[in-house]
Design a protein around this motif. Structure first.
Motif, PDB file in Angstrom:
ATOM      1  N   PHE A  29       0.820  -1.184  -0.127  1.00 52.34           N
ATOM      2  CA  PHE A  29       0.090  -0.066   0.226  1.00 52.34           C
ATOM      3  C   PHE A  29       0.884   1.146   0.094  1.00 52.34           C
ATOM      4  N   GLU A  30       2.185   1.155  -0.609  1.00 53.10           N
ATOM      5  CA  GLU A  30       2.965   2.268  -0.660  1.00 53.10           C
ATOM      6  C   GLU A  30       2.638   3.482  -1.296  1.00 53.10           C
ATOM      7  N   PHE A  31       1.569   3.448  -2.179  1.00 51.45           N
ATOM      8  CA  PHE A  31       0.966   4.754  -2.747  1.00 51.45           C
ATOM      9  C   PHE A  31      -0.493   4.652  -2.927  1.00 51.45           C
ATOM     10  N   THR A  32      -1.038   3.967  -2.147  1.00 53.67           N
ATOM     11  CA  THR A  32      -2.721   3.772  -2.105  1.00 53.67           C
ATOM     12  C   THR A  32      -3.147   5.160  -1.708  1.00 53.67           C
ATOM     13  N   ALA A  33      -2.552   5.992  -1.021  1.00 51.87           N
ATOM     14  CA  ALA A  33      -3.158   7.395  -0.823  1.00 51.87           C
ATOM     15  C   ALA A  33      -3.411   8.289  -1.984  1.00 51.87           C
ATOM     16  N   VAL A  34      -2.179   8.277  -2.830  1.00 51.11           N
ATOM     17  CA  VAL A  34      -2.142   8.850  -4.152  1.00 51.11           C
ATOM     18  C   VAL A  34      -3.349   8.149  -4.954  1.00 51.11           C
ATOM     19  N   GLY A  35      -3.247   6.959  -5.128  1.00 49.52           N
ATOM     20  CA  GLY A  35      -4.290   6.058  -5.773  1.00 49.52           C
ATOM     21  C   GLY A  35      -5.652   6.542  -5.595  1.00 49.52           C
ATOM     22  N   LEU A  36      -6.038   6.608  -4.200  1.00 53.32           N
ATOM     23  CA  LEU A  36      -7.242   6.779  -3.856  1.00 53.32           C
ATOM     24  C   LEU A  36      -7.666   8.434  -4.400  1.00 53.32           C
ATOM     25  N   ILE A  37      -6.785   9.352  -4.439  1.00 52.98           N
ATOM     26  CA  ILE A  37      -7.122  10.755  -4.759  1.00 52.98           C
ATOM     27  C   ILE A  37      -7.309  10.420  -6.218  1.00 52.98           C
ATOM     28  N   VAL A  38      -6.625   9.692  -7.171  1.00 46.66           N
ATOM     29  CA  VAL A  38      -6.531   9.688  -8.660  1.00 46.66           C
ATOM     30  C   VAL A  38      -7.916   9.193  -8.903  1.00 46.66           C
ATOM     31  N   LEU A  39      -8.324   7.999  -8.354  1.00 46.11           N
ATOM     32  CA  LEU A  39      -9.509   7.291  -8.524  1.00 46.11           C
ATOM     33  C   LEU A  39     -10.703   8.164  -8.065  1.00 46.11           C
ATOM     34  N   ALA A  40     -10.748   8.856  -7.151  1.00 45.54           N
ATOM     35  CA  ALA A  40     -11.708   9.870  -6.712  1.00 45.54           C
ATOM     36  C   ALA A  40     -12.008  10.924  -7.660  1.00 45.54           C
ATOM     37  N   VAL A  41     -10.987  11.445  -7.976  1.00 47.78           N
ATOM     38  CA  VAL A  41     -11.074  12.757  -8.961  1.00 47.78           C
ATOM     39  C   VAL A  41     -11.382  12.276 -10.349  1.00 47.78           C
ATOM     40  N   GLY A  42     -10.790  11.034 -10.893  1.00 53.32           N
ATOM     41  CA  GLY A  42     -11.199  10.720 -12.196  1.00 53.32           C
ATOM     42  C   GLY A  42     -12.553  10.248 -12.263  1.00 53.32           C
ATOM     43  N   SER A  43     -13.163   9.440 -11.185  1.00 50.24           N
ATOM     44  CA  SER A  43     -14.526   9.111 -11.036  1.00 50.24           C
ATOM     45  C   SER A  43     -15.403  10.071 -11.139  1.00 50.24           C
ATOM     46  N   LEU A  44     -15.075  11.297 -10.347  1.00 53.96           N
ATOM     47  CA  LEU A  44     -15.893  12.326 -10.398  1.00 53.96           C
ATOM     48  C   LEU A  44     -15.922  13.067 -11.766  1.00 53.96           C
ATOM     49  N   TYR A  45     -14.841  13.132 -12.552  1.00 51.21           N
ATOM     50  CA  TYR A  45     -14.627  13.617 -13.714  1.00 51.21           C
ATOM     51  C   TYR A  45     -15.937  12.647 -14.756  1.00 51.21           C
ATOM     52  N   LEU A  46     -15.524  11.459 -14.497  1.00 52.76           N
ATOM     53  CA  LEU A  46     -16.547  10.430 -15.519  1.00 52.76           C
ATOM     54  C   LEU A  46     -17.897  10.829 -15.165  1.00 52.76           C
ATOM     55  N   LEU A  47     -18.219  11.068 -14.063  1.00 49.40           N
ATOM     56  CA  LEU A  47     -19.685  11.095 -13.658  1.00 49.40           C
ATOM     57  C   LEU A  47     -20.289  12.306 -14.047  1.00 49.40           C
ATOM     58  N   THR A  48     -19.379  13.410 -14.428  1.00 51.44           N
ATOM     59  CA  THR A  48     -19.769  14.693 -14.482  1.00 51.44           C
ATOM     60  C   THR A  48     -19.540  15.190 -16.032  1.00 51.44           C
ATOM     61  N   VAL A  49     -18.344  15.747 -16.137  1.00 49.75           N
ATOM     62  CA  VAL A  49     -18.011  16.271 -17.471  1.00 49.75           C
ATOM     63  C   VAL A  49     -17.717  15.073 -18.340  1.00 49.75           C
ATOM     64  N   GLY A  50     -17.213  14.012 -17.986  1.00 49.79           N
ATOM     65  CA  GLY A  50     -16.890  12.746 -18.892  1.00 49.79           C
ATOM     66  C   GLY A  50     -18.316  12.360 -19.524  1.00 49.79           C
ATOM     67  N   ARG A  51     -19.460  12.224 -18.458  1.00 49.39           N
ATOM     68  CA  ARG A  51     -20.711  11.691 -18.988  1.00 49.39           C
ATOM     69  C   ARG A  51     -21.149  12.268 -20.120  1.00 49.39           C
ATOM     70  N   TYR A  52     -21.049  13.545 -20.412  1.00 50.83           N
ATOM     71  CA  TYR A  52     -21.676  14.348 -21.527  1.00 50.83           C
ATOM     72  C   TYR A  52     -20.707  14.328 -22.710  1.00 50.83           C
ATOM     73  N   LEU A  53     -19.210  14.044 -22.537  1.00 48.75           N
ATOM     74  CA  LEU A  53     -18.484  14.015 -23.504  1.00 48.75           C
ATOM     75  C   LEU A  53     -18.462  12.695 -24.231  1.00 48.75           C
ATOM     76  N   THR A  54     -18.901  11.440 -23.161  1.00 50.07           N
ATOM     77  CA  THR A  54     -18.773  10.087 -24.020  1.00 50.07           C
ATOM     78  C   THR A  54     -19.909   9.902 -24.852  1.00 50.07           C
ATOM     79  N   PRO A  55     -19.758   9.612 -26.161  1.00 49.57           N
ATOM     80  CA  PRO A  55     -20.879   9.395 -26.987  1.00 49.57           C
ATOM     81  C   PRO A  55     -21.818   8.321 -26.989  1.00 49.57           C
ATOM     82  N   GLU A  56     -22.838   8.402 -27.666  1.00 49.70           N
ATOM     83  CA  GLU A  56     -23.800   7.381 -27.545  1.00 49.70           C
ATOM     84  C   GLU A  56     -23.734   6.668 -28.752  1.00 49.70           C
ATOM     85  N   ARG A  57     -22.774   5.901 -29.087  1.00 50.74           N
ATOM     86  CA  ARG A  57     -22.442   5.505 -30.709  1.00 50.74           C
ATOM     87  C   ARG A  57     -23.465   4.311 -30.966  1.00 50.74           C
TER      88      ARG A  57
END
Length: 596
Positions: free
Chosen positions: A178-206
């Motif tokens: 768990f050497e870098f778990t703290a950074v990983g949690l921040i990355v996953l949290a911020v990235g997930s928030l992006y996917l649920l907000t901005v990314g949700r509208y950018l992802t196309p409905e192909r």
């Protein structure tokens, strides 16, 4: 140094263009480095050291442990609950699949996680009248970010740990669990928030909601019924013989005789007068078939998925060709696909393009989605085949549900033993492999199929390349150039530059190659400017695990490319902002938690 740089450039070119599989390139890399020993300093022992590396063996073991968990169906159990919980909310659906794929990828290799999530996402989309395109790309991105949570999250982390231990000498030791778990949690949290907000509208409905597979693959103009006339030369021939003699692009999908419909296997069926054949071909070929083969065109009808549910348990399925398998570069003809798998390929989707003509001689690529007419029995075999991901939910009978607690307990034990330092991770992981087999979670014959061998050979091939960079001074020379060019910048800025450089290289070539090439340079740069070398190594490690800009940048992107019907540019549209966002977030988080 010049010889080593030449070998590196050649290797990168081959990794990008892939004229041969990357595992073959990796083996050739070992040979070249050893043959050029007077210049590369790589002895035969150095060249083969990658095969004996603790990183290589650990990654191999983690593939097997991940397969043991996958075969229990634990992720499918979560998926079934997700459907019940999120039926009325697309946002809840997205949040659930992002959470499951991101959270589980920290402890199970992200490739099998995505392999299980693909049919789950398609099932959710069908049951809730939504597009699977809105879910599949976020699943891939979340699994990458989840891989940064622990040492065993990705092969990249394990390899980075090994390289860090080697370049740092006695002053360093491998990453802890768990050497870098703290950074990983921040990355996953911020990235997930992006996917649920901005990314949700950018992802196309192909892929549009509510489409049947026949409509989704636009087969209306390529499926036609014909009836065999009395004087037809096809009468008395088997279907296999008939297809071999026809010098046109045509497939016989199923046969109707006396009101009974027959699907695969059809090869040995002998044709008779009055047989009705559903054929896949274009209009021009159909006219030629009518003129030369003694068949009559029946009135045009619209074909639906239900038409393929033949009396012999026929069904339509989608099967995704996994990257790095022995199918890549082969054609349906060279594979004798119909005879080998008892399945007829009706169309191939490559990204958002659908191929319906001259398919037999089209080389297959990783991420291709095949629309197959087959039987339930064959579908079950394809589900168990490591070369495919079947995009339909498998029957529960294909899972070992009773072994779920055992498999999860074994993985938890591996993590715990390594985390507290009782055993090195490589020994702990190998013990877990033995436990998987002894407990019945995996059969002995299944462990070899569980391993992604092209990754293993890639690791073994690039490790000596990193040794050559260090021993010839190539890494030190590159570091000197970076130091000279960044004299006026703060160490935190240089750290961010390394993150961006690594992420760019990873989107073009292998993530593991990026780690091997750039960690020695990052270590030397940090040492030269008096910065924290561990922080620089972490920046390279995190950047190599997050390749969002292209579908070829990471294996999981290719896996969702076909099922999502995406365009190449879709990954840049959704992934580029996320890549830049995480460049800032990761750099600042590492600087804050570990110092620069």
């Amino acid at each position: 140094m010049m010889v080593v740089f030449a070998v590196i450039l050649l290797a990168l070119l081959l990794f990008v263009t892939e004229p041969v599989p990357i595992d073959i390139t990796a083996i050739a890399l070992v040979v070249v480095l050893v043959v050029l020993e007077p210049w590369t300093t790589i002895t035969p022992a150095d060249g083969l050291s990658g095969f004996a590396s603790s990183a290589t063996i650990t990654v191999l073991a983690m593939f097997i442990l991940s397969e043991g968990v996958r075969r229990t169906g634990v992720v499918k159990q979560l998926g079934d609950r997700v459907v019940d919980w999120t039926k009325d909310s697309p946002l809840k659906q997205l949040g659930a699949v992002v959470g499951i794929s991101g959270g589980s990828a920290g402890f199970v290799n992200n490739t099998p996680v995505v392999a299980v999530m693909i049919p789950m996402a398609i099932s959710i989309a069908k049951q809730t009248n939504s597009s699977p395109s809105k879910l599949l790309m976020p699943i891939s991105f979340a699994s990458m970010m989840g891989g940064t949570l622990t040492l065993i999250g990705t092969s990249t982390n394990i390899l980075a740990s090994d390289v860090w231990d080697r370049v740092g000498g006695p002053a360093t030791e491998p990453f802890s669990m768990f050497e870098f778990t703290a950074v990983g949690l921040i990355v996953l949290a911020v990235g997930s928030l992006y996917l649920l907000t901005v990314g949700r509208y950018l992802t196309p409905e192909r892929i549009k909601p509510e489409l049947e597979l026949t409509a989704e693959f636009e087969l209306a103009d390529y499926l036609t019924e014909v009836v065999v006339r009395e004087e037809s030369p096809l009468v008395g021939r088997t279907i296999q013989e008939s297809l071999q003699t026809l010098a046109v692009d045509v497939d016989i999908v199923h046969l109707v005789r006396d009101g009974e419909t027959f699907g695969e296997p059809l090869a040995r069926k002998e044709l008779r007068e009055g047989d009705i054949l559903l054929v896949r071909t274009d209009r021009e070929t159909l006219l030629e078939l009518i003129d030369t083969e003694g068949v009559d065109l029946l009135p045009q009808t619209t074909h639906h998925d239900a038409d393929f549910e033949t009396d012999a348990d026929g069904t339509l399925i989608e099967a995704v060709v996994l990257p790095g398998t022995n199918l890549i570069g082969e054609t349906l003809a060279s594979l004798n696909f119909r005879g080998r798998y008892d399945a007829t390929v009706l169309a191939i989707r490559r990204g958002n393009a659908v191929i319906r003509q001259r398919m037999d001689h089209t080389p297959l690529r990783g991420g291709d989605t095949l629309l197959l007419e087959t039987t339930g029995e064959t579908a079950d075999r394809l589900i168990r085949n490591r070369a495919f991901v079947v995009a339909q939910d498998p029957d529960w009978t294909s899972y070992r549900r009773s072994k779920t607690p055992v498999a999860l307990g074994i993985v938890a034990g591996v993590v715990a033993v390594a985390a507290v330092g009782w055993l090195p991770i490589v020994v702990s992981a190998l013990a877990g492999v033995v436990a998987m087999v002894v407990s019945g979670c995996l059969k002995p014959t299944e462990i070899y199929d569980a391993v992604d061998w092209n990754v293993i050979f890639l690791l073994a091939g690039v490790i000596p390349l990193g040794i050559a960079m260090e021993q010839t001074g190539a890494a030190e020379w590159l570091a000197a150039l970076v130091v000279a060019g960044s004299a006026d910048f703060a160490p935190l800025v240089v750290l961010g530059v390394f993150y961006l450089l690594t992420s760019l290289l990873t989107n073009l070539v292998s993530n593991n190659a990026s780690v091997v090439l750039l960690i020695p340079v990052a270590f030397d740069v940090a040492t030269a400017i008096g910065a924290n070398a561990f922080s620089f190594v972490l920046a390279v490690t995190f950047a190599a695990s997050t390749a969002f800009i292209t579908p070829v940048g990471y294996q999981t992107n290719l896996m969702v490319y076909g099922p999502g019907g995406y365009r190449f540019s879709d990954f840049f549209r959704v992934g580029a902002p996320l890549q830049l966002l995480l460049a800032v977030v990761t750099t600042l988080s590492i600087g804050w938690l570990y110092g620069v």
